[in-house]
Design a protein around this motif. Structure first.
Motif, PDB file in Angstrom:
ATOM      1  N   ASP A 222      19.146 -43.431   1.690  1.00 56.75           N
ATOM      2  CA  ASP A 222      19.020 -41.983   1.613  1.00 56.75           C
ATOM      3  C   ASP A 222      19.029 -41.362   3.003  1.00 56.75           C
ATOM      4  O   ASP A 222      18.501 -41.943   3.969  1.00 56.75           O
ATOM      5  N   TYR A 223      19.615 -40.179   3.088  1.00 57.17           N
ATOM      6  CA  TYR A 223      19.473 -39.374   4.298  1.00 57.17           C
ATOM      7  C   TYR A 223      18.031 -38.885   4.389  1.00 57.17           C
ATOM      8  O   TYR A 223      17.315 -38.823   3.379  1.00 57.17           O
ATOM      9  N   PRO A 224      17.577 -38.512   5.564  1.00 57.49           N
ATOM     10  CA  PRO A 224      16.147 -38.200   5.728  1.00 57.49           C
ATOM     11  C   PRO A 224      15.705 -36.916   5.037  1.00 57.49           C
ATOM     12  O   PRO A 224      14.536 -36.790   4.656  1.00 57.49           O
ATOM     13  N   GLU A 225      16.601 -35.943   4.858  1.00 60.95           N
ATOM     14  CA  GLU A 225      16.159 -34.648   4.337  1.00 60.95           C
ATOM     15  C   GLU A 225      15.948 -34.683   2.821  1.00 60.95           C
ATOM     16  O   GLU A 225      16.617 -35.418   2.099  1.00 60.95           O
ATOM     17  N   VAL A 226      15.008 -33.887   2.352  1.00 64.28           N
ATOM     18  CA  VAL A 226      14.748 -33.680   0.923  1.00 64.28           C
ATOM     19  C   VAL A 226      14.717 -32.174   0.684  1.00 64.28           C
ATOM     20  O   VAL A 226      14.027 -31.445   1.399  1.00 64.28           O
ATOM     21  N   LEU A 227      15.471 -31.715  -0.314  1.00 63.71           N
ATOM     22  CA  LEU A 227      15.564 -30.284  -0.603  1.00 63.71           C
ATOM     23  C   LEU A 227      14.572 -29.947  -1.714  1.00 63.71           C
ATOM     24  O   LEU A 227      14.648 -30.495  -2.816  1.00 63.71           O
ATOM     25  N   GLU A 228      13.638 -29.037  -1.421  1.00 70.10           N
ATOM     26  CA  GLU A 228      12.548 -28.732  -2.335  1.00 70.10           C
ATOM     27  C   GLU A 228      12.648 -27.318  -2.892  1.00 70.10           C
ATOM     28  O   GLU A 228      13.528 -26.555  -2.526  1.00 70.10           O
ATOM     29  N   LYS A 229      11.716 -26.998  -3.815  1.00 72.59           N
ATOM     30  CA  LYS A 229      11.644 -25.700  -4.495  1.00 72.59           C
ATOM     31  C   LYS A 229      12.925 -25.419  -5.283  1.00 72.59           C
ATOM     32  O   LYS A 229      13.453 -24.313  -5.290  1.00 72.59           O
ATOM     33  N   VAL A 230      13.427 -26.455  -5.945  1.00 72.77           N
ATOM     34  CA  VAL A 230      14.694 -26.346  -6.667  1.00 72.77           C
ATOM     35  C   VAL A 230      14.422 -26.395  -8.171  1.00 72.77           C
ATOM     36  O   VAL A 230      13.680 -27.247  -8.657  1.00 72.77           O
ATOM     37  N   LYS A 231      15.039 -25.487  -8.905  1.00 74.43           N
ATOM     38  CA  LYS A 231      14.918 -25.431 -10.361  1.00 74.43           C
ATOM     39  C   LYS A 231      16.132 -24.683 -10.898  1.00 74.43           C
ATOM     40  O   LYS A 231      16.575 -23.703 -10.306  1.00 74.43           O
ATOM     41  N   PHE A 232      16.658 -25.138 -12.040  1.00 73.78           N
ATOM     42  CA  PHE A 232      17.847 -24.520 -12.649  1.00 73.78           C
ATOM     43  C   PHE A 232      18.957 -24.389 -11.603  1.00 73.78           C
ATOM     44  O   PHE A 232      19.546 -23.330 -11.413  1.00 73.78           O
ATOM     45  N   ALA A 233      19.243 -25.498 -10.930  1.00 73.31           N
ATOM     46  CA  ALA A 233      20.113 -25.457  -9.764  1.00 73.31           C
ATOM     47  C   ALA A 233      21.530 -25.913 -10.076  1.00 73.31           C
ATOM     48  O   ALA A 233      21.741 -26.871 -10.815  1.00 73.31           O
ATOM     49  N   SER A 234      22.493 -25.212  -9.501  1.00 70.93           N
ATOM     50  CA  SER A 234      23.851 -25.737  -9.429  1.00 70.93           C
ATOM     51  C   SER A 234      23.974 -26.481  -8.100  1.00 70.93           C
ATOM     52  O   SER A 234      23.316 -26.140  -7.115  1.00 70.93           O
ATOM     53  N   MET A 235      24.811 -27.524  -8.078  1.00 73.75           N
ATOM     54  CA  MET A 235      25.087 -28.265  -6.851  1.00 73.75           C
ATOM     55  C   MET A 235      26.593 -28.429  -6.730  1.00 73.75           C
ATOM     56  O   MET A 235      27.243 -28.868  -7.685  1.00 73.75           O
ATOM     57  N   SER A 236      27.150 -28.071  -5.591  1.00 75.28           N
ATOM     58  CA  SER A 236      28.593 -28.191  -5.392  1.00 75.28           C
ATOM     59  C   SER A 236      28.887 -28.453  -3.920  1.00 75.28           C
ATOM     60  O   SER A 236      28.402 -27.727  -3.040  1.00 75.28           O
ATOM     61  N   TRP A 237      29.694 -29.495  -3.673  1.00 73.63           N
ATOM     62  CA  TRP A 237      30.020 -29.914  -2.305  1.00 73.63           C
ATOM     63  C   TRP A 237      31.272 -29.195  -1.787  1.00 73.63           C
ATOM     64  O   TRP A 237      32.199 -28.923  -2.547  1.00 73.63           O
ATOM     65  N   THR A 238      31.287 -28.945  -0.491  1.00 79.81           N
ATOM     66  CA  THR A 238      32.517 -28.500   0.157  1.00 79.81           C
ATOM     67  C   THR A 238      33.487 -29.673   0.244  1.00 79.81           C
ATOM     68  O   THR A 238      33.091 -30.843   0.144  1.00 79.81           O
ATOM     69  N   LYS A 239      34.772 -29.374   0.442  1.00 79.76           N
ATOM     70  CA  LYS A 239      35.787 -30.428   0.411  1.00 79.76           C
ATOM     71  C   LYS A 239      35.836 -31.253   1.694  1.00 79.76           C
ATOM     72  O   LYS A 239      36.583 -32.242   1.767  1.00 79.76           O
ATOM     73  N   ASP A 240      35.049 -30.877   2.708  1.00 83.54           N
ATOM     74  CA  ASP A 240      34.920 -31.774   3.860  1.00 83.54           C
ATOM     75  C   ASP A 240      33.809 -32.785   3.632  1.00 83.54           C
ATOM     76  O   ASP A 240      33.535 -33.618   4.502  1.00 83.54           O
ATOM     77  N   HIS A 241      33.147 -32.704   2.463  1.00 82.07           N
ATOM     78  CA  HIS A 241      32.130 -33.658   2.015  1.00 82.07           C
ATOM     79  C   HIS A 241      30.855 -33.626   2.858  1.00 82.07           C
ATOM     80  O   HIS A 241      30.055 -34.558   2.810  1.00 82.07           O
ATOM     81  N   LYS A 242      30.657 -32.540   3.579  1.00 79.03           N
ATOM     82  CA  LYS A 242      29.499 -32.466   4.474  1.00 79.03           C
ATOM     83  C   LYS A 242      28.529 -31.344   4.128  1.00 79.03           C
ATOM     84  O   LYS A 242      27.414 -31.322   4.644  1.00 79.03           O
ATOM     85  N   GLY A 243      28.939 -30.419   3.270  1.00 76.36           N
ATOM     86  CA  GLY A 243      28.085 -29.277   2.968  1.00 76.36           C
ATOM     87  C   GLY A 243      27.831 -29.138   1.477  1.00 76.36           C
ATOM     88  O   GLY A 243      28.733 -29.333   0.657  1.00 76.36           O
ATOM     89  N   LEU A 244      26.590 -28.798   1.116  1.00 77.39           N
ATOM     90  CA  LEU A 244      26.203 -28.684  -0.290  1.00 77.39           C
ATOM     91  C   LEU A 244      25.683 -27.274  -0.568  1.00 77.39           C
ATOM     92  O   LEU A 244      24.750 -26.806   0.091  1.00 77.39           O
TER      93      LEU A 244
END
Length: 765
Positions: A222-244
């Protein structure tokens, strides 16, 4: 006087029962300081009357219910109508009084369920049948294939990876290692297009809150960061595969673990750069003037646009887009608005250049596919790609193999799967299916293969594979699931159409053993939902198999109005001021089963969860004579205040709101909490009722169930009510999502035990 001495007189002449119960009390020393004697004395009486009864007849003894405090001073004024709310104090999940009430409820329910003489048989059979392998469709990301599998009794499904379809499968992510009791679950995930990085949400104890983690696929770390306070979330990556892109809520006072009741508000769409701390994330879209909106987002297949879909309630969304000229997003994105009114659904499917395909019910209650050119997005320029079908509902669509679309229709509640041209919309072929449901699908625009997962009442699961690089496009069986101890040929599933109160024809599936006598002697389990445009299609259920196999039971699934089985027209016919149609449809289903001699009222159990819990509770208020037992699971039961807690405000699209006078006048007519009656010479007693909720349900918060059971038991006290009215409050569990297998089996064991006890059912080995 000690607690043990206080309860001892109730066990006179029952020395064996007292010995066991005394041992139990000796282990509850810390608890006894928190719970009043009146609750314990009631529990003692309850243990005695349950345990002392060993016959197979329905348990009809008098129950000693906890005397929950009634505060008659709490009164609300709804448009000139004064409504008392004496159990308002139960809305505080953290108060000692609420906790004591929950303990007291469980203390009278548990002995009743445990006293079921065939509890061990039920639990053993459920466990035995549940122990079969379960798979998802394989899906390819980058050069690897992934799939979910549960070997049988694992608490959570495990994600596997393999280098080819026939290669060795390796464990990629096993949520079972994250908690000893299996209460941490995977909730939402998204791979980058190249399959190099995996974003996945984890939920604890069934809460809707998740934390997003990011994993390097090659190393498994795992990468070190954890994204918190998330609920009813959409997740979508940019096509350079580096941004969410992901949606999150701001920090709020108090706890956010799923046991709180505060309204969820002010969701933001954020951008996260891989391998950076969450504090560096930027807000890219927000609507501060609309704090209750939830924001969905999807990067288009070409990667040049971000489609943004704000939703206010549980239907209809607006439509925006932003150009992604630079994947290094540093702030607010300039949005171009396409849709300005909440009047229809718009779901992005795919695009070629600036021309996007959307699924919508705008001017099409059964849905259609349209093309919108983002260079000329005005509605006057929209084109229909696949028109609305006159009877079948276009349920979903997916782009595959460059220029093709897989389309899933619902035809009379059964799945129809087709392949269409993405350029012309013309149908290429239909994939033949038996009567049942497509419950899983995988395929991508840049890939030349698809998988789909079929299931029915009598088919545990078949996964098909289609190679679109070769004609003809013939499906082959990739994997078929078998359940040891279940032979589907011994059962039958059929669909009937019955008339509701207003003459509307309603479809219903009826499943049972073949050649079961039609003499009214069979127990029946009737399950319903009827809301939020949701389809209740055929699916395989171990619990229902046990009910049919060992109780000679009949399972009935009426597809009542309010659902989406016949598109938006069916949905609209069961929402807002039309909600009574839902209850009428459900009651007519029971009347049909009785008239056709499948069963009789004293042997009918009705069951529903969430909106289905509302359905069941409303029906036992309106027609208590029609049922022998009722299972109310995580129900929406206070229709005057539901919008004040967590995500309840989103349900006003189906229910309306007590803030509106016309809608209040409608809600008060059927609100389960506000229509409870005292069983007397004129009004029948309630069916045996089991109300289920859980401490981390932040979807339909437990206060609904607690207030309802308190009011129900109060009405039953000193009345002619003999059938049990009980509550089961689980811990470290939520609305249902992510519930570990052990908890699922235990809950279904309790439900079948309750039915056995209440109806006097016999377990046939």
């Amino acid at each position: 006087m000690s607690l043990r001495m206080a309860v001892r007189p109730f066990f006179a002449n029952h020395s064996r029962i007292w010995a066991n119960y005394s041992l139990f009390l000796s282990k509850q020393t810390t608890l006894t300081h928190q719970i009043s004697y009146k609750f314990k004395l009631a529990e003692a009486r309850q243990v005695l009357c349950v345990c002392a009864s060993t016959s197979s007849a329905p348990r009809t003894m008098s129950f000693e219910y906890p005397e929950a405090r009634r505060d008659e001073t709490v009164v609300d004024d709804y448009h000139g109508t004064l409504i008392k709310d004496p159990y308002r104090w139960l809305e505080d999940p953290d108060s000692n009084e609420t906790k004591e009430f929950i303990e007291a409820e469980n203390k009278i329910t548990r002995p009743y369920l445990n006293a079921c003489p065939v509890k061990d048989d039920i639990h053993e059979r459920l466990t035995e049948l549940w122990n079969y392998p379960k798979y998802s469709c394989p899906f390819r990301r980058g050069d690897r294939y992934f799939f979910f599998k549960n070997t049988g009794l694992q608490n959570q499904n495990v994600l596997y990876v393999q280098d080819s379809l026939d290669g060795e499968a390796r464990v990629f992510l096993d949520p079972n290692t994250l908690s000893e009791d299996g209460t941490i679950a995977l909730s939402g995930s998204r791979f980058t297009e190249d399959g190099a990085t995996f974003a996945y949400g984890l939920s604890a104890s069934g809460s809707d809150w998740i934390t997003i983690h990011l994993k390097d696929v090659a190393t498994g770390k795992d990468y070190p960061e954890v994204l918190e306070k998330v609920k009813f979330a959409s997740m979508s990556w940019t096509k350079d595969h580096k941004g969410l892109f992901y949606s999150r809520y701001p920090d709020q006072t108090g706890k956010t673990d799923g046991s709180e009741t505060e309204v969820n508000r002010d969701q933001k769409l954020c951008f996260h750069r891989l391998n950076t701390p969450q504090k560096d994330d930027v807000i890219v879209v927000e609507f501060p003037e609309e704090p209750l909106w939830r924001i969905g987002a999807e990067v288009t297949d070409c990667g040049k646009y971000l489609i943004v879909t704000p939703v206010r309630d549980c239907r209809d969304n607006l439509l925006f887009f932003a150009e992604l000229n630079d994947y290094n997003v540093t702030g607010k994105l300039p949005l171009t608005q396409i849709v300005h009114k909440f009047e229809a659904d718009y779901e992005y499917i795919t695009n070629e250049g600036s021309v996007c395909i959307f699924r919508t019910n705008k001017n099409a209650p059964n849905y259609r596919l349209i093309k919108i050119d983002l260079r000329h997005p005005h509605e006057d320029n929209w084109q229909t790609l696949i028109p609305e079908h006159p009877t079948d509902v276009l349920d979903w669509a997916s782009a595959v193999d460059g220029d093709k679309l897989v389309i899933h229709y619902v035809r009379d509640v059964k799945s129809v799967l087709q392949l269409h041209s993405a350029e012309t919309g013309d149908m290429i072929q239909t994939f033949d299916l038996p009567v049942g449901s497509v419950v899983g699908f995988s395929g991508k625009k840049e890939q030349t293969e698809i998988f789909y997962h079929f299931m029915s009442f009598l088919t545990p699961g078949v996964i098909y594979h289609v190679d679109l690089s070769k004609k003809p496009y013939d499906p082959t069986v990739f994997r078929e699931v078998k359940v040891k101890g279940f032979d589907g040929s011994q059962y039958e599933a059929k669909q009937v159409f019955y008339s509701s109160k207003d003459g509307t024809k309603v479809p219903m599936f009826i499943v049972s053993k073949k050649d079961l006598p039609r003499d009214g002697s069979n127990p029946a389990l009737v399950y319903g939902y009827g809301g939020f445009n949701i389809n209740i299609q055929p699916s395989f259920s171990v619990t229902r198999v046990v009910f049919m196999q060992h109780f000679n039971g009949v399972v009935a699934i009426p597809n009542i109005r309010g659902g989406g089985e016949y598109g938006e027209r069916w949905h609209n016919a069961g929402r807002l001021l039309n909600k009574q149609n839902v209850f009428d449809d459900f009651q007519a289903a029971a009347e049909y089963l009785i008239a056709e001699k499948y069963t009789k009222p004293s042997l009918i159990t009705i069951q529903g969860g969430s909106n289905g819990g509302l359905l069941v509770a409303a029906c036992i208020n309106q027609r208590p004579d029609l049922y022998g037992a009722a299972i109310v699971q995580v129900g929406v039961l206070d229709m005057l205040r539901f919008q004040k807690f967590t995500i309840g405000h989103a349900w006003t699209s189906d229910y309306g709101s007590s803030d509106n006078e016309t809608q209040f006048r409608n809600l008060i007519k059927y609100s389960p909490l506000h229509n409870i009656h005292v069983p007397d010479d004129e009004r029948p007693e309630y069916p045996a009722t089991l109300v289920l909720t859980a401490d981390h349900d932040d979807r339909v918060v437990p206060l609904h169930s607690l207030k309802f059971i308190a009011a129900l038991q109060h009405a039953a006290r000193n009345s002619r009510q003999k059938r049990p009215l009980l509550a089961r409050v689980d811990t470290k569990a939520g609305h249902g999502g992510g519930k570990p297998t052990t908890k699922i089996i235990d809950e279904n064991t309790d439900i079948l035990c309750f039915m056995t006890q209440a109806l006097g059912l016999k377990f046939v080995k």
